[in-house]
Motif scaffolding. Sequence first.
Motif, PDB file in Angstrom:
ATOM      1  N   PRO A   1      -4.004   5.777   0.689  1.00 49.73           N
ATOM      2  CA  PRO A   1      -5.310   5.259   1.096  1.00 49.73           C
ATOM      3  C   PRO A   1      -5.983   4.390   0.042  1.00 49.73           C
ATOM      4  CG  PRO A   1      -5.185   7.640   1.437  1.00 49.73           C
ATOM      5  CD  PRO A   1      -3.934   7.234   0.738  1.00 49.73           C
ATOM      6  N   THR A   2      -5.739   4.687  -1.226  1.00 55.57           N
ATOM      7  CA  THR A   2      -6.396   3.926  -2.298  1.00 55.57           C
ATOM      8  C   THR A   2      -5.409   3.450  -3.361  1.00 55.57           C
ATOM      9  OG1 THR A   2      -6.877   5.952  -3.523  1.00 55.57           O
ATOM     10  CG2 THR A   2      -8.589   5.149  -2.012  1.00 55.57           C
ATOM     11  N   THR A   3      -4.126   3.521  -3.080  1.00 54.24           N
ATOM     12  CA  THR A   3      -3.132   3.145  -4.094  1.00 54.24           C
ATOM     13  C   THR A   3      -2.177   2.084  -3.573  1.00 54.24           C
ATOM     14  OG1 THR A   3      -1.661   4.942  -3.422  1.00 54.24           O
ATOM     15  CG2 THR A   3      -3.196   5.411  -5.219  1.00 54.24           C
ATOM     16  N   THR A   4      -1.688   1.293  -4.528  1.00 52.40           N
ATOM     17  CA  THR A   4      -0.696   0.270  -4.212  1.00 52.40           C
ATOM     18  C   THR A   4       0.361   0.271  -5.309  1.00 52.40           C
ATOM     19  OG1 THR A   4      -1.858  -1.466  -5.426  1.00 52.40           O
ATOM     20  CG2 THR A   4      -2.398  -1.248  -3.086  1.00 52.40           C
TER      21      THR A   4
ATOM     22  N   LYS B   1       0.850  -1.196   0.000  1.00 58.01           N
ATOM     23  CA  LYS B   1       0.000   0.000   0.000  1.00 58.01           C
ATOM     24  C   LYS B   1       0.887   1.248   0.000  1.00 58.01           C
ATOM     25  CE  LYS B   1      -4.235   1.492   2.123  1.00 58.01           C
ATOM     26  NZ  LYS B   1      -5.273   1.166   3.071  1.00 58.01           N
TER      27      LYS B   1
END
Length: 149
Positions: A80-83, A77
């Motif tokens: 919050p919304t990305t990897t 990660k």
Amino acid sequence: MAATTEGALKAFLESLGSGVPAFRDGPRDGQACPFWVIEQQDIQINARSAGDFGDPDAEVNVVEILTVDLIELARVKTGPTTTRNAQRYGLAEVTARALHGCQLPAAPGPITAVRFRDLDRFPIKDNRVRSSITIEVHRPLYASEVTPA
């Protein structure tokens, strides 16, 4: 000297300088990825050079089948919304090539050949990727117990 072929493979893998630890039969509790797991699958008689069955002292040659699994995180990660990808692409292939024809100097007995057989990649499960290298280790069947030093 290692007590087992798995131990000799562990020493060889760690000597390659990838910084990836190797374990026989499974990692220690809490081990972070990536890591190698080495497991013996089978020992088969080498039909081409099996020894003289009329002579009890003749050398009996076997093919030991082992798997060398690379366990890696698939993604980490970054927000919050990305990897991002966490795999070391090509590490399994480079290792398979290094294993093919290697000598395994730490083996408990003479090794006549190490041969890469295949490489499988298993789907992501629990954010982990497993690449499994199958190798053949050609060697004599031990005539006495191997005791580590």
